[in-house]
Design a protein around this motif. Structure first.
Motif, PDB file in Angstrom:
ATOM      1  N   LEU A 212       0.831  -1.200   0.000  1.00 26.32           N
ATOM      2  CA  LEU A 212       0.000   0.000   0.000  1.00 26.32           C
ATOM      3  C   LEU A 212       0.864   1.247   0.000  1.00 26.32           C
ATOM      4  O   LEU A 212       1.806   1.373   0.792  1.00 26.32           O
ATOM      5  CB  LEU A 212      -0.910   0.040   1.230  1.00 26.32           C
ATOM      6  CG  LEU A 212      -1.958  -1.062   1.398  1.00 26.32           C
ATOM      7  CD1 LEU A 212      -2.698  -0.860   2.720  1.00 26.32           C
ATOM      8  CD2 LEU A 212      -2.936  -1.051   0.237  1.00 26.32           C
ATOM      9  N   VAL A 213       0.514   2.203  -0.856  1.00 22.34           N
ATOM     10  CA  VAL A 213       1.057   3.560  -0.805  1.00 22.34           C
ATOM     11  C   VAL A 213      -0.137   4.503  -0.884  1.00 22.34           C
ATOM     12  O   VAL A 213      -0.879   4.491  -1.871  1.00 22.34           O
ATOM     13  CB  VAL A 213       2.068   3.817  -1.948  1.00 22.34           C
ATOM     14  CG1 VAL A 213       3.365   3.093  -1.699  1.00 22.34           C
ATOM     15  CG2 VAL A 213       1.481   3.422  -3.298  1.00 22.34           C
ATOM     16  N   GLY A 214      -0.356   5.299   0.164  1.00 19.96           N
ATOM     17  CA  GLY A 214      -1.556   6.118   0.200  1.00 19.96           C
ATOM     18  C   GLY A 214      -2.785   5.232   0.158  1.00 19.96           C
ATOM     19  O   GLY A 214      -2.916   4.282   0.930  1.00 19.96           O
ATOM     20  N   GLU A 215      -3.687   5.506  -0.785  1.00 22.86           N
ATOM     21  CA  GLU A 215      -4.877   4.671  -0.963  1.00 22.86           C
ATOM     22  C   GLU A 215      -4.693   3.635  -2.072  1.00 22.86           C
ATOM     23  O   GLU A 215      -5.641   2.927  -2.419  1.00 22.86           O
ATOM     24  CB  GLU A 215      -6.090   5.549  -1.292  1.00 22.86           C
ATOM     25  CG  GLU A 215      -6.556   6.413  -0.132  1.00 22.86           C
ATOM     26  CD  GLU A 215      -7.813   7.185  -0.486  1.00 22.86           C
ATOM     27  OE1 GLU A 215      -8.727   7.221   0.362  1.00 22.86           O
ATOM     28  OE2 GLU A 215      -7.890   7.752  -1.596  1.00 22.86           O
ATOM     29  N   GLN A 216      -3.501   3.531  -2.618  1.00 20.18           N
ATOM     30  CA  GLN A 216      -3.266   2.662  -3.762  1.00 20.18           C
ATOM     31  C   GLN A 216      -2.807   1.271  -3.322  1.00 20.18           C
ATOM     32  O   GLN A 216      -1.855   1.130  -2.553  1.00 20.18           O
ATOM     33  CB  GLN A 216      -2.203   3.276  -4.687  1.00 20.18           C
ATOM     34  CG  GLN A 216      -2.478   4.719  -5.076  1.00 20.18           C
ATOM     35  CD  GLN A 216      -3.853   4.902  -5.692  1.00 20.18           C
ATOM     36  OE1 GLN A 216      -4.271   4.123  -6.549  1.00 20.18           O
ATOM     37  NE2 GLN A 216      -4.563   5.945  -5.266  1.00 20.18           N
ATOM     38  N   VAL A 217      -3.526   0.255  -3.842  1.00 17.69           N
ATOM     39  CA  VAL A 217      -3.124  -1.135  -3.640  1.00 17.69           C
ATOM     40  C   VAL A 217      -2.314  -1.550  -4.859  1.00 17.69           C
ATOM     41  O   VAL A 217      -2.810  -1.513  -6.001  1.00 17.69           O
ATOM     42  CB  VAL A 217      -4.352  -2.052  -3.477  1.00 17.69           C
ATOM     43  CG1 VAL A 217      -3.910  -3.501  -3.277  1.00 17.69           C
ATOM     44  CG2 VAL A 217      -5.211  -1.587  -2.303  1.00 17.69           C
ATOM     45  N   ALA A 292       7.431   5.915  -2.227  1.00 19.27           N
ATOM     46  CA  ALA A 292       8.078   4.609  -2.054  1.00 19.27           C
ATOM     47  C   ALA A 292       8.848   4.227  -3.313  1.00 19.27           C
ATOM     48  O   ALA A 292       8.665   4.824  -4.391  1.00 19.27           O
ATOM     49  CB  ALA A 292       7.040   3.537  -1.731  1.00 19.27           C
ATOM     50  N   GLN A 293       9.695   3.210  -3.171  1.00 24.15           N
ATOM     51  CA  GLN A 293      10.514   2.738  -4.293  1.00 24.15           C
ATOM     52  C   GLN A 293      10.626   1.224  -4.234  1.00 24.15           C
ATOM     53  O   GLN A 293      10.769   0.649  -3.140  1.00 24.15           O
ATOM     54  CB  GLN A 293      11.906   3.365  -4.243  1.00 24.15           C
ATOM     55  CG  GLN A 293      12.818   2.972  -5.390  1.00 24.15           C
ATOM     56  CD  GLN A 293      14.186   3.618  -5.272  1.00 24.15           C
ATOM     57  OE1 GLN A 293      14.793   3.581  -4.203  1.00 24.15           O
ATOM     58  NE2 GLN A 293      14.657   4.215  -6.363  1.00 24.15           N
ATOM     59  N   VAL A 294      10.576   0.592  -5.396  1.00 27.53           N
ATOM     60  CA  VAL A 294      10.801  -0.843  -5.519  1.00 27.53           C
ATOM     61  C   VAL A 294      12.064  -1.046  -6.339  1.00 27.53           C
ATOM     62  O   VAL A 294      12.218  -0.469  -7.429  1.00 27.53           O
ATOM     63  CB  VAL A 294       9.608  -1.551  -6.194  1.00 27.53           C
ATOM     64  CG1 VAL A 294       9.909  -3.043  -6.369  1.00 27.53           C
ATOM     65  CG2 VAL A 294       8.340  -1.354  -5.373  1.00 27.53           C
TER      66      VAL A 294
END
Length: 340
Positions: A212-217, A292-294
């Motif tokens: 999750l980042v913010g409201e994003q799945v 965030a970062q992947v």
């Protein structure tokens, strides 16, 4: 042995020589034939008791009741004369009488063990708990707290110990909080939407895991450089827009399970945020500018939080130990862990 002869005052216990008609201390009359009452002006009445002769005696309404001491007489250690019980001096020689030592207290019976013994109880379950969950409400304020004082603490929409019945994104039994070797652990009980834990700086990611980042799945897929071409049974390749070879891709998971934005990583990393990232979500009020970062090194994927305000959460896939200050997200509930 030289022995002084005299009289002992029954009012105050003072010794006076023979021939003196009144006590040298309290002025009470001295006589071998009778005992005069002490001077009433020297004594003040005490409510509930009668005071006489320097001794306090329980008040007795019946005047015919014998209020004399029933203590057996003792022998004077100096002259051997019998001394009535309760007197403080020998009536013959005036020797003070030492108070008898009180009998030793009876030993206490040892406490019983096992089911018959009584156990110390806690004032409340909060004292017995090793940890608690605090519900985070709007604007980051603390809401209700849930003490974890038992063995299992199931969270869900209906068939649970901690119930959020209005949260339609929670399963009936969604997660369980329990202790292993004194430490708190969380388990996803096969929920539909998963249990997410806020990461500290960075954590490993598994193939097809969600975060999750913010409201994003989001979901991540490891591709190992495959071009992603699809071929039919007769050997025909499906025609579509070309894709560059990539190590991994990020997929936005929409409500209802539909696929949203797909981003094939062009390098070994991909960033997510509100603006100027590889994946941007400008309409998400809970996402930071650079959130965030992947990254991918060989076959290892890593998720890193870039100092976001609301944190980055990864979906747990096994029993996961928890620490003080951890945040757990499930359904639409954000819970903070406090180890007490």
């Amino acid at each position: 042995m030289t022995m002084d002869l005299g009289l002992v005052c029954d009012g105050c216990g003072a010794f006076s020589e023979l021939g003196i008609g009144s006590c040298v201390d309290c002025s009470a009359g001295l006589s071998l034939d009778s005992i005069d009452a002490p001077n009433p002006e020297l004594l003040e009445p005490v409510e509930g008791t009668k005071e006489y002769g320097g001794h306090l005696k329980d008040y007795v309404d019946d005047e015919d009741t014998d209020s004399r001491s029933t203590t057996p007489p003792i022998s004077c250690s100096s002259c051997g004369a019998d001394i009535a019980g309760g007197n403080r001096f020998c009536g013959i020689c005036g020797t003070p009488i030492e108070a008898a030592e009180p009998p030793p207290a009876a030993p206490r019976a040892p406490a019983k063990s096992g089911g018959a013994g009584k156990k110390t109880l806690f004032f409340s379950s909060i004292q017995a708990a090793k940890a608690k969950l605090v519900l985070i409400k709007g604007e980051g304020h603390d809401g209700e707290s849930y003490s974890l004082a038992g063995e299992d603490h199931r969270v869900g929409r209906s068939d649970a110990d901690i119930i959020f019945e209005e949260d339609e994104f929670l399963s009936p039994v969604h997660a369980n909080f329990f202790y292993v070797n004194g430490g708190l652990v969380v388990r996803d009980e096969g929920s539909t939407n998963g249990v997410y834990l806020r990461i500290h700086d960075s954590c490993p990611l598994e193939h097809e895991n969600h975060f999750l980042v913010g409201e994003q799945v989001m979901q991540v897929r490891l591709l190992n450089g495959e071009a992603g071409l699809t071929v039919t049974e007769d050997g025909t390749y499906l025609y579509a827009s070309p894709r560059r070879p990539t190590k991994f891709e990020l997929i936005q998971v929409m409500q209802g399970g539909a696929q949203g934005i797909l981003h094939p990583a062009q390098n070994d990393s991909a960033t997510l945020g509100r603006e100027e990232n590889d994946m941007n979500f400008p309409d998400d009020p809970f996402i930071s500018g650079h959130h965030a970062q992947v990254t991918c090194q060989g076959d290892a994927l890593t998720l890193t939080d870039m100092g976001s305000k609301n944190g980055t959460f990864v979906r747990i896939t096994k029993d996961t130990p928890l620490s003080h200050g951890d945040y757990v997200f499930m359904g639409q509930q954000l819970l903070r862990v406090e180890i007490v």
